[in-house]
Scaffold this motif. Structure first.
Motif, mmCIF file in Angstrom:
data_model
loop_
_atom_site.group_PDB
_atom_site.id
_atom_site.type_symbol
_atom_site.label_atom_id
_atom_site.label_comp_id
_atom_site.label_asym_id
_atom_site.label_seq_id
_atom_site.Cartn_x
_atom_site.Cartn_y
_atom_site.Cartn_z
ATOM 1 N N ALA A 18 0.838 -1.193 0.000
ATOM 2 C CA ALA A 18 0.000 0.000 0.000
ATOM 3 C C ALA A 18 0.879 1.251 0.000
ATOM 4 O O ALA A 18 1.960 1.264 0.603
ATOM 5 N N PRO A 19 0.452 2.311 -0.662
ATOM 6 C CA PRO A 19 1.233 3.550 -0.651
ATOM 7 C C PRO A 19 1.454 4.062 0.767
ATOM 8 O O PRO A 19 0.557 4.001 1.613
ATOM 9 N N GLY A 20 2.637 4.553 1.026
ATOM 10 C CA GLY A 20 2.960 5.090 2.343
ATOM 11 C C GLY A 20 3.335 4.055 3.373
ATOM 12 O O GLY A 20 3.449 4.380 4.562
ATOM 13 N N THR A 21 3.531 2.810 2.967
ATOM 14 C CA THR A 21 3.942 1.771 3.924
ATOM 15 C C THR A 21 5.302 2.126 4.507
ATOM 16 O O THR A 21 6.263 2.336 3.768
ATOM 17 N N PRO A 22 5.438 2.202 5.833
ATOM 18 C CA PRO A 22 6.715 2.629 6.433
ATOM 19 C C PRO A 22 7.765 1.534 6.374
ATOM 20 O O PRO A 22 7.469 0.362 6.147
ATOM 21 N N ARG A 23 9.015 1.951 6.618
ATOM 22 C CA ARG A 23 10.110 0.994 6.610
ATOM 23 C C ARG A 23 9.990 -0.017 7.750
ATOM 24 O O ARG A 23 10.532 -1.126 7.678
ATOM 25 N N ALA A 24 9.228 0.329 8.774
ATOM 26 C CA ALA A 24 9.016 -0.597 9.893
ATOM 27 C C ALA A 24 8.272 -1.857 9.464
ATOM 28 O O ALA A 24 8.272 -2.863 10.186
ATOM 29 N N PHE A 25 7.657 -1.825 8.281
ATOM 30 C CA PHE A 25 6.960 -3.001 7.769
ATOM 31 C C PHE A 25 7.926 -4.164 7.549
ATOM 32 O O PHE A 25 7.490 -5.328 7.497
ATOM 33 N N GLU A 26 9.197 -3.864 7.433
ATOM 34 C CA GLU A 26 10.202 -4.908 7.204
ATOM 35 C C GLU A 26 10.167 -5.964 8.305
ATOM 36 O O GLU A 26 10.241 -7.169 8.037
ATOM 37 N N ALA A 27 10.047 -5.522 9.571
ATOM 38 C CA ALA A 27 10.019 -6.477 10.685
ATOM 39 C C ALA A 27 8.776 -7.355 10.623
ATOM 40 O O ALA A 27 8.842 -8.574 10.859
ATOM 41 N N LYS A 28 7.655 -6.754 10.292
ATOM 42 C CA LYS A 28 6.410 -7.511 10.196
ATOM 43 C C LYS A 28 6.472 -8.517 9.054
ATOM 44 O O LYS A 28 6.021 -9.668 9.185
ATOM 45 N N LEU A 29 7.059 -8.086 7.930
ATOM 46 C CA LEU A 29 7.186 -8.977 6.783
ATOM 47 C C LEU A 29 8.127 -10.136 7.092
ATOM 48 O O LEU A 29 7.839 -11.296 6.753
ATOM 49 N N ASN A 30 9.215 -9.833 7.737
ATOM 50 C CA ASN A 30 10.175 -10.886 8.083
ATOM 51 C C ASN A 30 9.536 -11.897 9.049
ATOM 52 O O ASN A 30 9.762 -13.112 8.929
ATOM 53 N N GLN A 31 8.738 -11.410 9.963
ATOM 54 C CA GLN A 31 8.069 -12.303 10.916
ATOM 55 C C GLN A 31 7.104 -13.235 10.193
ATOM 56 O O GLN A 31 7.035 -14.430 10.504
ATOM 57 N N ARG A 32 6.382 -12.713 9.205
ATOM 58 C CA ARG A 32 5.439 -13.547 8.473
ATOM 59 C C ARG A 32 6.181 -14.589 7.615
ATOM 60 O O ARG A 32 5.762 -15.747 7.528
ATOM 61 N N LEU A 33 7.279 -14.199 7.010
ATOM 62 C CA LEU A 33 8.062 -15.145 6.219
ATOM 63 C C LEU A 33 8.660 -16.239 7.103
ATOM 64 O O LEU A 33 8.704 -17.417 6.716
ATOM 65 N N LYS A 34 9.120 -15.855 8.278
ATOM 66 C CA LYS A 34 9.676 -16.835 9.209
ATOM 67 C C LYS A 34 8.607 -17.822 9.677
ATOM 68 O O LYS A 34 8.911 -18.980 9.992
ATOM 69 N N ALA A 35 7.367 -17.365 9.704
ATOM 70 C CA ALA A 35 6.287 -18.263 10.113
ATOM 71 C C ALA A 35 6.066 -19.363 9.083
ATOM 72 O O ALA A 35 5.591 -20.452 9.414
ATOM 73 N N VAL A 36 6.431 -19.079 7.819
ATOM 74 C CA VAL A 36 6.283 -20.092 6.773
ATOM 75 C C VAL A 36 7.502 -20.997 6.734
ATOM 76 O O VAL A 36 7.385 -22.217 6.731
ATOM 77 N N ARG A 37 8.691 -20.412 6.673
ATOM 78 C CA ARG A 37 9.943 -21.190 6.671
ATOM 79 C C ARG A 37 10.914 -20.540 7.636
ATOM 80 O O ARG A 37 11.631 -19.598 7.315
ATOM 81 N N ASN A 38 10.939 -21.075 8.857
ATOM 82 C CA ASN A 38 11.799 -20.514 9.890
ATOM 83 C C ASN A 38 13.265 -20.862 9.672
ATOM 84 O O ASN A 38 14.157 -20.228 10.244
ATOM 85 N N ASP A 39 13.555 -21.861 8.845
ATOM 86 C CA ASP A 39 14.931 -22.276 8.615
ATOM 87 C C ASP A 39 15.614 -21.447 7.523
ATOM 88 O O ASP A 39 16.795 -21.649 7.247
ATOM 89 N N TRP A 40 14.905 -20.518 6.905
ATOM 90 C CA TRP A 40 15.485 -19.637 5.896
ATOM 91 C C TRP A 40 15.703 -18.250 6.480
ATOM 92 O O TRP A 40 15.065 -17.864 7.470
ATOM 93 N N SER A 41 16.600 -17.507 5.862
ATOM 94 C CA SER A 41 16.758 -16.096 6.194
ATOM 95 C C SER A 41 16.322 -15.263 5.003
ATOM 96 O O SER A 41 16.312 -15.752 3.867
#
Length: 398
Positions: free
Chosen positions: A229-252
């Motif tokens: 979405a337009p205006g998404t802050p850089r803090a979204f990175e932590a939220k995105l990383n958390q969601r990706l880790k929930a799918v494959r925690n063994d990847w970085s």
């Protein structure tokens, strides 16, 4: 007057030789910097083929796992999981992200000549067009109707279409891979004006965008491209990383907005130009000091000549003009000699598209302006000094 100045220049040819060589060298230096900068500007103004606004990249890193070991269902799980985030609008997959220096080069066979055409290639999923904002000029993008077809869909840029199908419309045409292994047949479903994944300073190349489908493609891509979405802050990175880790925690995951990746890449690519410009500026200052010193010395040696001209009635203004025009004439001769040498570069195509005729003409004009201004500035004070000499003092000078 021009004939007279030419005669004077020729009579002092041995003394003017080193000065001419110095001007020629300065012109070549300025020409190189100007051509380098103009080529950068020319590339920056050309389309790159996609928008990239509000897009993010997440590179999956799993060095200890073979790429072909990734389950096709993993991609679907990642896509569905990320689309659950309220900030995410589209999710796609690609072999590599834009604004990186990654290159995948392959070859295809022309159906008309059978010749191999080398090209940059990228494999992307159906949703990458929405994630990146890819600009199609003809045809369509990949979709579900391409699933299971014997002919793999492909989107070409205009350059690749002209190389594979010269003089013919590319849409609907077929071509084959020229790599080792069983040949694969592709069908052109769309065209883009350009696709320069390395950013605005990338030299245009042949480009093929192939479709990636997890259940049918042989390769396994490692980059996730998201439209947010337009205006998404850089803090979204932590939220995105958390969601990706929930799918494959063994990847970085290496996550970054494409806007910041673009800015970092441009900064990195502009560093060489800035360094060369500083070195060139320093060399031009040294050339200016050299020109000023030589002109000062030449004027001193010509004091008896100047005094004789003043005694015969020459005005101070005519002496001033003579000194300045002689320097500009000498500068013109040195520039002409430099142009005879430099014009061979675009004529022979030694530097390819890097030094095309537009860049050459612009660099010549800029270099001529700089060298003429430099020569004029260096001749003003020696000319003024010569014009202020009194005839009696000049005739008694030893």
């Amino acid at each position: 007057m021009l004939r007279h100045l030419l005669q004077l220049t020729w009579k002092r040819k041995s003394r003017n030789l080193m000065l001419s060589l110095e001007i020629l060298l300065a012109f070549a230096i300025v020409f190189g910097i100007a051509a380098f900068g103009l080529r950068f500007w020319q590339l920056y103004r050309e389309p790159i083929g996609f928008d990239g606004t509000d897009a993010w990249s997440a590179a999956m890193q799993f060095s200890d796992v073979p790429a072909d070991a990734i389950s096709p269902d993993t991609y679907d799980l990642l896509r569905r999981s990320l689309l659950e985030l309220p900030e995410v609008r589209a999710v796609g997959f690609a072999t590599h992200s834009p604004y990186t220096l990654s290159t995948w080069t392959t070859s295809f066979k022309s159906p008309q000549t059978g010749a191999r055409v080398d090209t940059d290639t990228i494999e992307v999923s159906d949703d990458v067009a929405a994630a990146l904002g890819v600009h199609l000029v003809a045809g369509r993008w990949f979709d579900a109707t391409d699933e299971g077809r014997s002919e793999l869909p492909a989107v070409l840029n205009r350059r690749m279409a002209a190389a594979l199908f010269p003089g013919r419309p590319a849409l609907g045409q077929r071509f084959t891979s020229a790599e080792d292994g069983p040949p694969r047949t592709y069908r052109v479903v769309g065209l883009v004006d350009a696709f320069r994944n390395k950013g605005p300073f990338m030299t245009p190349t042949n480009f093929v965008i192939a479709r990636f489908a997890p259940h049918t493609s042989q390769s396994r891509v490692r980059t996730i491209l998201l439209k947010v979405a337009p205006g998404t802050p850089r803090a979204f990175e932590a939220k995105l990383n958390q969601r990706l880790k929930a799918v494959r925690n063994d990847w970085s995951y290496e996550i970054a907005p494409l806007a910041s990746m673009r800015a970092s890449l441009l900064k990195e690519q502009l560093v060489p130009l800035a360094v060369v410009a500083v070195i060139a500026a320093f060399m031009l200052v040294m050339v200016a000091f050299g020109l000023f010193g030589v002109l000062w010395q030449n004027t001193t040696h010509r004091i008896p000549e100047i005094g004789l001209r003043r005694a015969l009635g020459a005005s101070a203004a005519s002496i001033y003009r003579q000194i300045v025009f002689e320097q500009l004439l000498l500068c013109s001769l040195a520039i002409a000699a430099a142009l005879v040498l430099l014009v061979q570069l675009p004529l022979t195509g030694a530097l390819g598209e890097t030094l095309n005729w537009q860049v050459f003409a612009g660099a010549v004009l800029l270099s001529m302006a700089v060298i003429y201004l430099l020569s004029l500035a260096c001749s003003l004070y020696p000319g003024w000094r010569a014009s202020r000499l009194a005839p009696a003092a000049a005739l008694h000078y030893e």
